[in-house]
Design an enzyme around this catalytic site. Structure first.
Site, PDB file in Angstrom:
ATOM      1  N   ASN A   1     -37.151 -17.155 -65.167  1.00 12.63           N
ATOM      2  CA  ASN A   1     -35.930 -16.577 -64.580  1.00 12.63           C
ATOM      3  C   ASN A   1     -34.828 -16.302 -65.603  1.00 12.63           C
ATOM      4  O   ASN A   1     -33.651 -16.317 -65.277  1.00 12.63           O
ATOM      5  CB  ASN A   1     -35.378 -17.499 -63.470  1.00 12.63           C
ATOM      6  CG  ASN A   1     -36.418 -17.730 -62.397  1.00 12.63           C
ATOM      7  OD1 ASN A   1     -37.102 -16.792 -61.975  1.00 12.63           O
ATOM      8  ND2 ASN A   1     -36.579 -18.968 -61.984  1.00 12.63           N
ATOM      9  N   ARG A   2     -35.242 -16.048 -66.826  1.00 16.67           N
ATOM     10  CA  ARG A   2     -34.292 -15.718 -67.912  1.00 16.67           C
ATOM     11  C   ARG A   2     -33.312 -16.854 -68.214  1.00 16.67           C
ATOM     12  O   ARG A   2     -32.300 -16.634 -68.881  1.00 16.67           O
ATOM     13  CB  ARG A   2     -33.504 -14.425 -67.586  1.00 16.67           C
ATOM     14  CG  ARG A   2     -34.398 -13.196 -67.395  1.00 16.67           C
ATOM     15  CD  ARG A   2     -35.156 -12.896 -68.683  1.00 16.67           C
ATOM     16  NE  ARG A   2     -36.016 -11.736 -68.597  1.00 16.67           N
ATOM     17  CZ  ARG A   2     -37.335 -11.769 -68.357  1.00 16.67           C
ATOM     18  NH1 ARG A   2     -37.946 -12.926 -68.140  1.00 16.67           N
ATOM     19  NH2 ARG A   2     -38.040 -10.664 -68.343  1.00 16.67           N
ATOM     20  N   LEU A   3     -33.607 -18.049 -67.727  1.00 15.60           N
ATOM     21  CA  LEU A   3     -32.723 -19.187 -68.058  1.00 15.60           C
ATOM     22  C   LEU A   3     -33.278 -19.895 -69.288  1.00 15.60           C
ATOM     23  O   LEU A   3     -33.703 -21.053 -69.244  1.00 15.60           O
ATOM     24  CB  LEU A   3     -32.616 -20.137 -66.856  1.00 15.60           C
ATOM     25  CG  LEU A   3     -31.960 -19.509 -65.623  1.00 15.60           C
ATOM     26  CD1 LEU A   3     -31.806 -20.523 -64.498  1.00 15.60           C
ATOM     27  CD2 LEU A   3     -30.577 -18.939 -65.988  1.00 15.60           C
TER      28      LEU A   3
END
Ligand SMILES: Cc1cc2nc3c(=O)[nH]c(=O)nc-3n(C[C@H](O)[C@H](O)[C@H](O)COP(=O)(O)O)c2cc1C
Length: 214
Positions: A192-194
């Protein structure tokens, strides 16, 4: 001509990076990641890195060079001192080095100060190179404009003749740079692009460690 790449996507799920799990010394952390990358990718590609310099024209420029040594003082590569990058470094010693190892979903970005390695370090490495690479370094007036490829092959042929029974000495215009780091960021891709980003910054003799927002 326009091509839409909006759907090119991948999820990053191969690892995690926490302040608790990393080494307090970034060079030690680099050693760990470099070893893991070498074990995964092999020796052929693991030491390619992007060297970015600020050019005499004011523009940044990145290009690939090979990491040839690293130690507690920094990261070493070899090149032609009169090349575009060499002239850029003479005017501005602040550079960046970056690694991307896609298979591990890892990136490392180093900011540092470049300085020429000693003549003995440069010569030791030069002497370890195969004859063809030594002559290639002498032949190439790196980054200058040339008329055609024959200019190089002719020059190489005549040097091969000249050095048939002669030791090839490192020319003064060719040698190493050591990049002494002032900041090193380790990036590990996460879902999730975290992504995890841990940045070490040199403060006096100590490394400050901070987590950055992805
Ligand atoms: C895989 C790879 C490895 C390279 N390694 C080096 C290197 O170690 N030293 C070097 O001077 N150029 C190396 N080059 C060439 C540079 O990317 C660049 O073309 C050259 O140094 C001239 O750059 P400049 O005109 O910006 O100075 C390499 C290129 C590639 C693709």
């Amino acid at each position: 001509m326009s091509q839409n790449l909006h759907d090119y996507r991948r999820s990053y799920e191969k690892g995690a990076l926490t302040k608790a799990s990393i080494d307090p010394n970034p060079l030690q952390q680099f050693r760990t990641w470099f070893y893991e990358a070498k074990e995964t990718i092999g020796e052929g590609e693991v030491n390619t890195m992007t060297l970015t310099t600020i050019g005499l024209d004011g523009f940044p420029k990145g290009r690939i060079v090979l990491l040839k040594e690293y130690n507690e003082y920094g990261f070493c590569f070899f090149t032609n001192y009169k090349s575009e990058k060499g002239l850029s470094i003479s005017a501005n010693e602040k550079v960046s080095l970056s690694f991307f190892w896609p298979i591990l979903e890892r990136q490392i970005i180093i900011k540092g100060i470049a300085s020429k390695t000693s003549a003995s370090v440069s010569s030791n490495y030069f002497d370890s190179r195969p004859i063809g690479s030594k002559l290639g370094a002498i032949v190439s007036d790196q980054s200058s404009v040339i008329e055609n490829r024959e200019v190089l092959t002719k020059k190489l042929k005549s040097l091969e003749e000249e050095y048939k029974n002669k030791e090839i000495i490192r020319p003064d215009f060719w040698g190493g740079y050591l990049v002494s780091p002032i900041a090193i960021e380790f990036w590990q891709g996460r879902p999730n692009r975290l992504h995890d980003r841990i940045c070490y910054t040199l403060e006096g003799n100590d490394w400050k460690i901070e987590r950055l927002s992805p």
